[in-house]
Design an enzyme around this catalytic site. Structure first.
Site, PDB file in Angstrom:
ATOM      1  N   HIS A 267      31.754  38.651  39.419  1.00 40.52           N
ATOM      2  CA  HIS A 267      32.812  37.762  39.912  1.00 40.52           C
ATOM      3  C   HIS A 267      34.101  38.556  40.168  1.00 40.52           C
ATOM      4  CE1 HIS A 267      35.138  33.785  39.638  1.00 40.52           C
ATOM      5  NE2 HIS A 267      36.078  34.708  39.593  1.00 40.52           N
ATOM      6  N   GLU A 268      34.473  39.408  39.215  1.00 40.97           N
ATOM      7  CA  GLU A 268      35.716  40.181  39.377  1.00 40.97           C
ATOM      8  C   GLU A 268      35.576  41.193  40.508  1.00 40.97           C
ATOM      9  OE1 GLU A 268      38.227  38.963  38.018  1.00 40.97           O
ATOM     10  OE2 GLU A 268      37.056  37.682  36.691  1.00 40.97           O
TER      11      GLU A 268
ATOM     12  N   CYS B 147      37.449  29.982  38.243  1.00 43.24           N
ATOM     13  CA  CYS B 147      38.297  31.098  38.664  1.00 43.24           C
ATOM     14  C   CYS B 147      39.756  30.697  38.493  1.00 43.24           C
ATOM     15  CB  CYS B 147      38.011  31.424  40.126  1.00 43.24           C
ATOM     16  SG  CYS B 147      39.011  32.764  40.777  1.00 43.24           S
TER      17      CYS B 147
HETATM   18 ZN    ZN Z   1      38.146  34.718  39.933  1.00 39.41          ZN
END
Ligand code: ZN
Length: 172
Positions: free
Chosen positions: A143-144, A101
């Site tokens: 994830h986003e 990330c």
């Molecule tokens: Zn991220």
């Protein structure tokens, strides 16, 4: 404009982001935020970037994978902007994937993701988005989307012992 990407510890990364009023999608502030997310994501070589990562608590993310030196193993994703996303799982299956990330520099870890999702929302033109995303790319969208709910992938690692730096990851 390239924005500063905030890092783990910044409070906006832990907030529930707010819905963007759909009638404001054409407005200058939304359009500029989307342009900045795209520019910042490309500058940082990310696969995706969510508005809270630039300290903007709104439900918007962008995803795109081209020839990305950060993720040479990732299949391409055409530039996708999703406003007020809704992600639903098309299968009970889960896959284990290494994630990183931009808000958690130099760390990777294994999380479980659904390999087949439906992504709904609006795009930067105010048109409806409704697409099916499979494989590693499905994990990128989850994830986003997590960023819009104050969740970071490190909250989800199945085994904290999988956490590693990029250097060690590439050596294995
Ligand atoms: Zn991220």
């Amino acid at each position: 404009m390239i924005r500063e990407i905030v890092e783990i510890g910044h409070p906006t990364l832990r907030e529930m982001a707010q819905e963007v009023p759909v009638d404001e999608i054409p407005s200058k502030w939304v359009q500029e935020l989307i342009d900045d997310l795209i520019e910042t994501k490309r500058f940082a070589n990310g696969a995706g970037l969510a508005a809270p990562q630039v300290a903007e608590p709104w439900r918007i993310f962008v995803a795109e994978v081209g020839n990305n030196p950060r993720y040479p193993y990732k299949p391409p994703i055409p530039l996708t902007v999703v406003i007020n996303p809704q992600i639903s799982f098309n299968t009970e299956d889960r896959m284990s994937v290494y994630e990183g990330c931009l808000s958690i520099p130099n760390l990777r870890g294994i999380v479980n993701r659904c390999p087949d999702v439906r992504v709904e929302g609006w795009d930067q033109n105010g048109d409806l988005v409704d697409k099916t995303v499979r494989g590693i790319s499905a994990g990128t969208f989850q994830h986003e989307d997590d960023h819009l709910n104050g969740i970071l992938y490190t909250d989800l690692v199945t085994d904290a012992k999988s956490l590693c730096t990029w250097g060690e990851f590439e050596r294995r």
